[in-house]
Write a protein that holds these residues in place. Structure first.
Motif, short mmCIF file in Angstrom:
data_model
loop_
_atom_site.label_atom_id
_atom_site.label_comp_id
_atom_site.label_asym_id
_atom_site.label_seq_id
_atom_site.Cartn_x
_atom_site.Cartn_y
_atom_site.Cartn_z
N ILE A 13 -5.68 26.75 10.63
CA ILE A 13 -4.46 25.56 10.70
C ILE A 13 -4.22 25.20 12.22
N THR A 165 1.90 25.55 6.04
CA THR A 165 1.65 26.16 7.48
C THR A 165 2.36 27.44 7.48
N LYS A 235 -5.29 20.52 5.28
CA LYS A 235 -4.06 21.31 5.58
C LYS A 235 -3.91 21.11 7.13
N ASN A 236 -4.92 21.25 7.87
CA ASN A 236 -4.87 21.40 9.25
C ASN A 236 -4.03 20.04 9.87
N ARG A 239 0.53 19.70 8.22
CA ARG A 239 1.43 20.91 8.91
C ARG A 239 2.37 20.55 9.61
#
Length: 240
Positions: A13, A165, A235-236, A239
């Motif tokens: 992340i 996150t 997802k990164n 966030r």
């Protein structure tokens, strides 16, 4: 104690995952580290922007003041994140304010030292360009949330970002482990606390979330995604 799985998830992340381990070590070698207490400014909007920062431990929020004096929380950075402004102008100034949320250890490195390192290592230069592109896109998506989605959509997008996150799945859904007040949620989307109270109530009645003691669990992720016209970003990127 942090497990190996949690360390791997954090690495995926945090934005330092854009750098190889070897190049990450090169960057850390030109840093000096500061121990900062909670609620301390790392830099303020308008300060000279000649350094970049790396969070070894702790959390930092990036904020922006509107013309009316309202504070917007643009991003949350945590362990393993780089942040700061890299500008080609010799007289660049920070466009945001960065402040610690809790006790932090922050690595600082100068733009001049970074330029020498990038000159010496072409692979690091490519990774750094990728990091800059990522940070630019992250900022764009945050402004999209504020401008394009309306307040309910921006709140749903923020809850999804929080789940990516700080989320932990359990039998009820995705439990957001970071506790935020409604006033803090309001600062993410630029509205009044009373509006957040009402919108959270609407989401709870729709069966999209559960609330218990100020903690939020997402029980219907698809509902939130539909509300904010989710683009299913990785997802990164999706966030805080």
């Amino acid at each position: 104690m942090t497990t190996a799985h949690q360390q791997t998830e954090c690495r995926s992340i945090c934005n330092s995952s854009l750098f190889s381990d070897d190049n990450l070590q090169k960057l850390q070698q030109i840093m000096y580290f500061q121990n900062l207490n909670a609620n301390v400014n790392v830099f303020r909007e308008g300060d000279s922007a000649g350094s970049l920062y790396f969070i070894q431990s702790g959390k930092v929020k990036l904020t922006k003041l509107s013309e009316e004096g309202k504070e917007y929380i643009m991003s949350l950075f945590h362990e393993g994140d780089f942040f700061g402004q890299l500008d080609p102008s010799p007289k660049a100034f920070h466009q945001f304010t960065a402040a610690t949320i809790e006790k932090c250890v922050v690595g600082v490195f100068q733009k001049s030292d970074l330029e020498v390192l990038l000159w010496q290592h072409g692979d690091l230069a490519i990774e750094f360009v990728n990091w800059m592109s990522f940070m630019h896109r992250l900022t764009q998506t945050k402004f999209r949330d504020l401008v394009m989605l309306g307040k309910p959509g921006a709140l749903c997008s923020t809850l999804i970002r929080l789940s990516n996150t700080y989320g932990r799945k359990d039998e009820k859904g995705i439990h957001i482990t970071m506790k935020l007040t409604n006033s803090e949620l309001a600062d993410y989307i630029g509205c009044a606390r009373e509006s957040v109270n009402r919108m959270l109530g609407d989401l709870r009645r729709a069966g999209a979330i559960l609330m218990n003691g100020g903690m939020i669990t997402i029980t219907n992720l698809s509902y939130l995604q539909a509300m904010c016209r989710c683009e299913l970003c990785p997802k990164n990127l999706c966030r805080m």
